[in-house]
Design a protein around this motif. Structure first.
Motif, PDB file in Angstrom:
ATOM      1  N   ALA A 149       0.832  -1.213   0.000  1.00 34.91           N
ATOM      2  CA  ALA A 149       0.000   0.000   0.000  1.00 34.91           C
ATOM      3  C   ALA A 149       0.857   1.249   0.000  1.00 34.91           C
ATOM      4  CB  ALA A 149      -0.918  -0.011   1.222  1.00 34.91           C
ATOM      5  N   THR A 150       1.965   1.227   0.733  1.00 31.11           N
ATOM      6  CA  THR A 150       2.860   2.385   0.789  1.00 31.11           C
ATOM      7  C   THR A 150       3.514   2.640  -0.562  1.00 31.11           C
ATOM      8  OG1 THR A 150       3.340   1.988   3.131  1.00 31.11           O
ATOM      9  CG2 THR A 150       4.893   3.368   1.928  1.00 31.11           C
ATOM     10  N   LEU A 151       4.003   1.581  -1.196  1.00 32.26           N
ATOM     11  CA  LEU A 151       4.685   1.727  -2.485  1.00 32.26           C
ATOM     12  C   LEU A 151       3.736   2.181  -3.592  1.00 32.26           C
ATOM     13  CD1 LEU A 151       7.017  -1.430  -2.394  1.00 32.26           C
ATOM     14  CD2 LEU A 151       7.642   0.965  -1.961  1.00 32.26           C
ATOM     15  N   LEU A 152       2.444   1.861  -3.454  1.00 28.61           N
ATOM     16  CA  LEU A 152       1.455   2.272  -4.458  1.00 28.61           C
ATOM     17  C   LEU A 152       0.966   3.699  -4.250  1.00 28.61           C
ATOM     18  CD1 LEU A 152      -0.688  -0.999  -4.783  1.00 28.61           C
ATOM     19  CD2 LEU A 152       1.050  -0.131  -6.372  1.00 28.61           C
ATOM     20  N   SER A 153       1.323   4.294  -3.104  1.00 26.29           N
ATOM     21  CA  SER A 153       0.897   5.665  -2.825  1.00 26.29           C
ATOM     22  C   SER A 153       2.052   6.628  -3.095  1.00 26.29           C
ATOM     23  CB  SER A 153       0.444   5.788  -1.370  1.00 26.29           C
ATOM     24  OG  SER A 153       1.557   5.599  -0.496  1.00 26.29           O
ATOM     25  N   GLU A 154       1.794   7.900  -2.861  1.00 26.26           N
ATOM     26  CA  GLU A 154       2.844   8.909  -3.042  1.00 26.26           C
ATOM     27  C   GLU A 154       3.906   8.736  -1.951  1.00 26.26           C
ATOM     28  OE1 GLU A 154       3.363  13.788  -3.158  1.00 26.26           O
ATOM     29  OE2 GLU A 154       1.371  12.863  -3.011  1.00 26.26           O
ATOM     30  N   THR A 155       5.174   8.676  -2.349  1.00 23.61           N
ATOM     31  CA  THR A 155       6.248   8.440  -1.385  1.00 23.61           C
ATOM     32  C   THR A 155       7.138   9.666  -1.231  1.00 23.61           C
ATOM     33  OG1 THR A 155       7.665   7.484  -3.106  1.00 23.61           O
ATOM     34  CG2 THR A 155       6.281   5.967  -1.830  1.00 23.61           C
ATOM     35  N   SER A 156       7.871   9.698  -0.128  1.00 23.56           N
ATOM     36  CA  SER A 156       8.806  10.789   0.176  1.00 23.56           C
ATOM     37  C   SER A 156      10.232  10.263   0.093  1.00 23.56           C
ATOM     38  CB  SER A 156       8.542  11.325   1.584  1.00 23.56           C
ATOM     39  OG  SER A 156       7.213  11.789   1.722  1.00 23.56           O
ATOM     40  N   PRO A 157      11.201  11.155  -0.118  1.00 21.23           N
ATOM     41  CA  PRO A 157      12.605  10.705  -0.154  1.00 21.23           C
ATOM     42  C   PRO A 157      13.078  10.232   1.221  1.00 21.23           C
ATOM     43  CG  PRO A 157      12.484  13.098  -0.224  1.00 21.23           C
ATOM     44  CD  PRO A 157      11.083  12.599  -0.376  1.00 21.23           C
ATOM     45  N   LEU A 158      13.984   9.262   1.231  1.00 15.50           N
ATOM     46  CA  LEU A 158      14.525   8.755   2.480  1.00 15.50           C
ATOM     47  C   LEU A 158      15.527   9.751   3.062  1.00 15.50           C
ATOM     48  CD1 LEU A 158      15.070   5.030   1.411  1.00 15.50           C
ATOM     49  CD2 LEU A 158      13.322   5.915   2.965  1.00 15.50           C
TER      50      LEU A 158
END
Length: 366
Positions: A149-158
């Motif tokens: 679910a996280t990977l399919l949503s908008e992500t932030s830089p590490l």
């Protein structure tokens, strides 16, 4: 595995957000190696004493003279209080979940969780092992769902860049705590009937799975929330990012994590009580589990002083166990489990890392 999975894992992402990805990977890797050595040392101490629990090992290897009996009972009481306080916190945590999810009163939630948790331990180690396997497998599945679910949503830089030694030490402390399953190590020796190859494999594999869970939960929380991560816990922040359905997943994960820790701690304490008092199994089970329920009814606000006391006792006990192992290794003249990694330099390394983890727990992050 079940002993190590708990609230600590959900607290790691907040501290990880104040370190770079490089420090996160290096610290998780080092903590895994350090914990494997530490758990094998503890396992060998128990192995050298016929699979006995901590108190019996300290009694046989460390305490002597006129104060032997007093020191043994002091260690027994201190360890008992430490475990009971921790298990009481599991009951109050479960009650909070039942209150939020189903609107149950706290006392009803505690009784429900106690009935399920203590009932499994009452039947014995075999059922605990089966339930732990089911619960841990379910938690891995839950984490997998959240990761997708996280990977399919908008992500932030590490996170990147050096954030200071204090932040790194605080992260080291929390990861060390999250990987710790020392109270269950004698159960491994006992349950595998002294099979050295299986004991080494169980410890290495169990800690590896927990280290993997820490890494995945940390990375997906950082990807999902970025720098907006709070001290409320990883799943709370992910719920805000992914939507309300994550809260249900969070409830399931939390209850499973609390249950596995409850089973492991009370099973261990039951055997400690039995070895020290020579009571029968049922009486020892009741003495190990019922005080937790009684204390939990007084409310979490009364735990602050006890929790600090419990953490101090755990550090002191950890150092005492290393000293006892040193004496045990000299007495036996051989090392069946740890080999060269149990020699004096590595014993000192474990003590230093344990003390650093305790210091790191008190350092505020910036």
């Amino acid at each position: 595995m079940g002993h190590g999975v708990g609230s600590g894992i959900l607290s790691v992402p907040f501290l990880a957000a104040h370190n770079s990805l490089r420090e996160i990977l290096l610290i998780i890797g080092f903590c895994y190696l350090f914990n494997v050595v530490m758990h094998l040392i503890i396992a060998e101490l128990s192995y050298n004493n016929g699979g006995r629990q901590f108190v019996s090992c300290l009694d046989a290897e460390l305490f002597s003279g006129r104060l032997k009996k007093i020191l043994t009972w002091t260690a027994f009481i201190a360890l008992g209080v430490s475990v009971i306080v921790n298990v009481s916190a599991f009951l109050t945590g479960a009650a909070a979940v039942f209150r939020s999810w189903f609107g149950l009163p706290d006392f009803a939630g505690m009784l429900l969780f106690y009935g399920i948790g203590a009932g499994v331990v009452f039947i014995g180690m075999k059922l605990v092992g089966i339930c732990e396997k089911i619960a841990v497998s379910s938690m891995i599945a839950v984490v997998g769902i959240l990761l997708v679910a996280t990977l399919l949503s908008e992500t932030s830089p590490l996170p990147s860049g050096w954030h200071g030694f204090g932040n790194a030490l605080a992260l080291f402390s929390m990861i060390s705590f999250s990987l710790s399953a020392v109270m269950s190590t004698p159960q491994v020796v006992k349950g595998l009937e002294g099979d050295t190859q299986k004991i080494r494999g169980a410890i290495a594999a169990g800690l590896a799975i927990n280290a993997g869970l820490i890494l995945i939960i940390t990375i997906m929380t950082l990807l999902g929330t970025g720098k907006n991560i709070t001290e409320d816990g990883a799943l709370v922040d992910l719920a805000a990012h992914l939507g309300g359905w994550v809260s249900v997943i969070g409830y399931i994960f939390t209850l499973l994590a609390l249950a596995t820790s409850f089973w492991a701690n009370t099973l261990n304490l039951r055997d400690i009580v039995r070895e020290q008092t020579h009571w029968d199994v049922r009486t020892s089970w009741l003495a190990a589990s019922l005080p937790c329920l009684v204390i939990a009814f007084f409310g979490a606000a009364t735990f602050v002083g006890f929790t600090r006391f419990a953490s101090i006792i755990q550090v002191v006990t950890g150092v005492g166990i290393i000293i006892a192992y040193h004496l045990s290794r000299k007495r036996c003249g051989r090392s069946e489990l740890v080999g060269a990694f149990g020699t004096l330099p590595f014993q000192l390394l474990v003590v230093v890392c344990t003390l650093l983890a305790s210091v790191g727990a008190m350092i505020p992050v910036k």
